[in-house]
Design a protein around this motif. Structure first.
Motif, PDB file in Angstrom:
ATOM      1  N   MET A  88       0.840  -1.207   0.000  1.00 19.50           N
ATOM      2  CA  MET A  88       0.000   0.000   0.000  1.00 19.50           C
ATOM      3  C   MET A  88       0.870   1.252   0.000  1.00 19.50           C
ATOM      4  SD  MET A  88      -3.101  -0.814  -0.331  1.00 19.50           S
ATOM      5  CE  MET A  88      -3.940   0.697   0.045  1.00 19.50           C
ATOM      6  N   GLY A  89       1.998   1.190   0.684  1.00 21.11           N
ATOM      7  CA  GLY A  89       2.929   2.316   0.657  1.00 21.11           C
ATOM      8  C   GLY A  89       3.478   2.542  -0.738  1.00 21.11           C
ATOM      9  N   ASP A  90       3.824   1.436  -1.410  1.00 24.73           N
ATOM     10  CA  ASP A  90       4.298   1.546  -2.793  1.00 24.73           C
ATOM     11  C   ASP A  90       3.209   2.137  -3.692  1.00 24.73           C
ATOM     12  OD1 ASP A  90       6.689   0.419  -2.008  1.00 24.73           O
ATOM     13  OD2 ASP A  90       6.210  -1.589  -2.795  1.00 24.73           O
ATOM     14  N   LEU A  91       1.974   1.681  -3.490  1.00 25.40           N
ATOM     15  CA  LEU A  91       0.857   2.207  -4.275  1.00 25.40           C
ATOM     16  C   LEU A  91       0.690   3.702  -4.026  1.00 25.40           C
ATOM     17  CD1 LEU A  91      -1.609   1.829  -6.131  1.00 25.40           C
ATOM     18  CD2 LEU A  91      -2.920   1.204  -4.089  1.00 25.40           C
ATOM     19  N   ALA A  92       0.781   4.113  -2.757  1.00 25.47           N
ATOM     20  CA  ALA A  92       0.654   5.540  -2.429  1.00 25.47           C
ATOM     21  C   ALA A  92       1.748   6.347  -3.127  1.00 25.47           C
ATOM     22  CB  ALA A  92       0.713   5.747  -0.920  1.00 25.47           C
TER      23      ALA A  92
ATOM     24  N   GLN B  28      -2.198   6.019   1.673  1.00 29.12           N
ATOM     25  CA  GLN B  28      -1.297   6.333   2.777  1.00 29.12           C
ATOM     26  C   GLN B  28      -1.921   5.954   4.119  1.00 29.12           C
ATOM     27  OE1 GLN B  28      -0.829  10.501   1.865  1.00 29.12           O
ATOM     28  NE2 GLN B  28       1.227  10.194   1.025  1.00 29.12           N
ATOM     29  N   ARG B  29      -3.190   6.293   4.297  1.00 31.12           N
ATOM     30  CA  ARG B  29      -3.882   5.937   5.550  1.00 31.12           C
ATOM     31  C   ARG B  29      -3.959   4.426   5.723  1.00 31.12           C
ATOM     32  NH1 ARG B  29      -7.250  10.128   3.947  1.00 31.12           N
ATOM     33  NH2 ARG B  29      -8.781   8.636   3.209  1.00 31.12           N
ATOM     34  N   GLU B  30      -4.241   3.732   4.631  1.00 30.44           N
ATOM     35  CA  GLU B  30      -4.355   2.275   4.710  1.00 30.44           C
ATOM     36  C   GLU B  30      -3.005   1.644   5.043  1.00 30.44           C
ATOM     37  OE1 GLU B  30      -6.674  -0.941   5.152  1.00 30.44           O
ATOM     38  OE2 GLU B  30      -7.316   1.114   4.835  1.00 30.44           O
ATOM     39  N   GLU B  31      -1.932   2.197   4.492  1.00 30.13           N
ATOM     40  CA  GLU B  31      -0.594   1.700   4.829  1.00 30.13           C
ATOM     41  C   GLU B  31      -0.362   1.821   6.336  1.00 30.13           C
ATOM     42  OE1 GLU B  31       4.116   2.660   3.973  1.00 30.13           O
ATOM     43  OE2 GLU B  31       2.603   4.183   3.532  1.00 30.13           O
ATOM     44  N   GLU B  32      -0.716   2.969   6.911  1.00 31.38           N
ATOM     45  CA  GLU B  32      -0.540   3.186   8.348  1.00 31.38           C
ATOM     46  C   GLU B  32      -1.392   2.212   9.155  1.00 31.38           C
ATOM     47  OE1 GLU B  32      -1.525   7.306   8.857  1.00 31.38           O
ATOM     48  OE2 GLU B  32       0.139   7.962   7.605  1.00 31.38           O
ATOM     49  N   ARG B  33      -2.631   2.016   8.768  1.00 32.01           N
ATOM     50  CA  ARG B  33      -3.526   1.103   9.487  1.00 32.01           C
ATOM     51  C   ARG B  33      -3.029  -0.334   9.418  1.00 32.01           C
ATOM     52  NH1 ARG B  33      -8.723   3.965   6.855  1.00 32.01           N
ATOM     53  NH2 ARG B  33      -8.888   5.693   8.300  1.00 32.01           N
ATOM     54  N   LEU B  34      -2.584  -0.751   8.246  1.00 29.85           N
ATOM     55  CA  LEU B  34      -2.081  -2.114   8.104  1.00 29.85           C
ATOM     56  C   LEU B  34      -0.785  -2.305   8.887  1.00 29.85           C
ATOM     57  CD1 LEU B  34      -2.833  -2.640   4.332  1.00 29.85           C
ATOM     58  CD2 LEU B  34      -3.800  -3.980   6.209  1.00 29.85           C
ATOM     59  N   GLY B  35       0.063  -1.290   8.912  1.00 33.38           N
ATOM     60  CA  GLY B  35       1.281  -1.363   9.717  1.00 33.38           C
ATOM     61  C   GLY B  35       0.950  -1.517  11.192  1.00 33.38           C
ATOM     62  N   SER B  36      -0.029  -0.758  11.663  1.00 37.80           N
ATOM     63  CA  SER B  36      -0.463  -0.869  13.061  1.00 37.80           C
ATOM     64  C   SER B  36      -1.072  -2.239  13.343  1.00 37.80           C
ATOM     65  CB  SER B  36      -1.490   0.215  13.389  1.00 37.80           C
ATOM     66  OG  SER B  36      -0.899   1.487  13.332  1.00 37.80           O
ATOM     67  N   ALA B  37      -1.866  -2.730  12.414  1.00 37.91           N
ATOM     68  CA  ALA B  37      -2.484  -4.053  12.592  1.00 37.91           C
ATOM     69  C   ALA B  37      -1.417  -5.140  12.655  1.00 37.91           C
ATOM     70  CB  ALA B  37      -3.465  -4.334  11.460  1.00 37.91           C
ATOM     71  N   SER B  38      -0.419  -5.044  11.802  1.00 37.76           N
ATOM     72  CA  SER B  38       0.664  -6.020  11.798  1.00 37.76           C
ATOM     73  C   SER B  38       1.381  -6.028  13.142  1.00 37.76           C
ATOM     74  CB  SER B  38       1.655  -5.717  10.669  1.00 37.76           C
ATOM     75  OG  SER B  38       2.749  -6.595  10.730  1.00 37.76           O
ATOM     76  N   ALA B  39       1.678  -4.842  13.665  1.00 38.21           N
ATOM     77  CA  ALA B  39       2.356  -4.746  14.962  1.00 38.21           C
ATOM     78  C   ALA B  39       1.483  -5.323  16.074  1.00 38.21           C
ATOM     79  CB  ALA B  39       2.718  -3.295  15.253  1.00 38.21           C
ATOM     80  N   THR B  40       0.187  -5.059  16.017  1.00 33.77           N
ATOM     81  CA  THR B  40      -0.738  -5.580  17.022  1.00 33.77           C
ATOM     82  C   THR B  40      -0.790  -7.109  16.958  1.00 33.77           C
ATOM     83  OG1 THR B  40      -2.061  -3.573  16.958  1.00 33.77           O
ATOM     84  CG2 THR B  40      -3.134  -5.559  17.808  1.00 33.77           C
TER      85      THR B  40
END
Length: 98
Positions: A20-24, A77-89
């Motif tokens: 998603m970051g690459d897409l952004a 960009q928002r989705e990249e952040e959310r997925l990063g947070s989900a991965s960490a969780t």
């Protein structure tokens, strides 16, 4: 990790976040190039009657395309952040559960 019968992999979610970051980044590039070309077209057409008529007919649509590209970039960009947070969780939950 499994939740309600669905299996989640922290590494896969992290990979999706990266994608998603690459897409952004790519969308941002398209957005930048679009604006550059739109402004180049505006300058090339000049300020005669034809140019004013062209922008009167097409300007709103062209601005909407630029706005849509900006919204898509922001959403990715928002989705990249959310997925990063989900991965960490998920990783923290997996680590806590052993």
């Amino acid at each position: 990790m499994e939740l309600d019968g669905a299996s989640y992999s922290a590494s896969r979610i992290k990979g999706l976040a990266g994608a998603m970051g690459d897409l952004a980044d790519r969308l941002r590039g398209v957005e930048d190039r679009y604006e550059t070309h739109k402004e180049a077209a505006r300058k090339a057409l000049g300020d005669d009657d034809y140019a004013r008529a062209y922008w009167q007919v097409n300007g709103q649509r062209l601005e909407a395309i630029g706005a849509a590209l900006k919204l898509l970039t922001q959403a990715a960009q928002r989705e990249e952040e959310r997925l990063g947070s989900a991965s960490a969780t998920y990783r923290a939950t997996d680590d806590a559960n052993g």
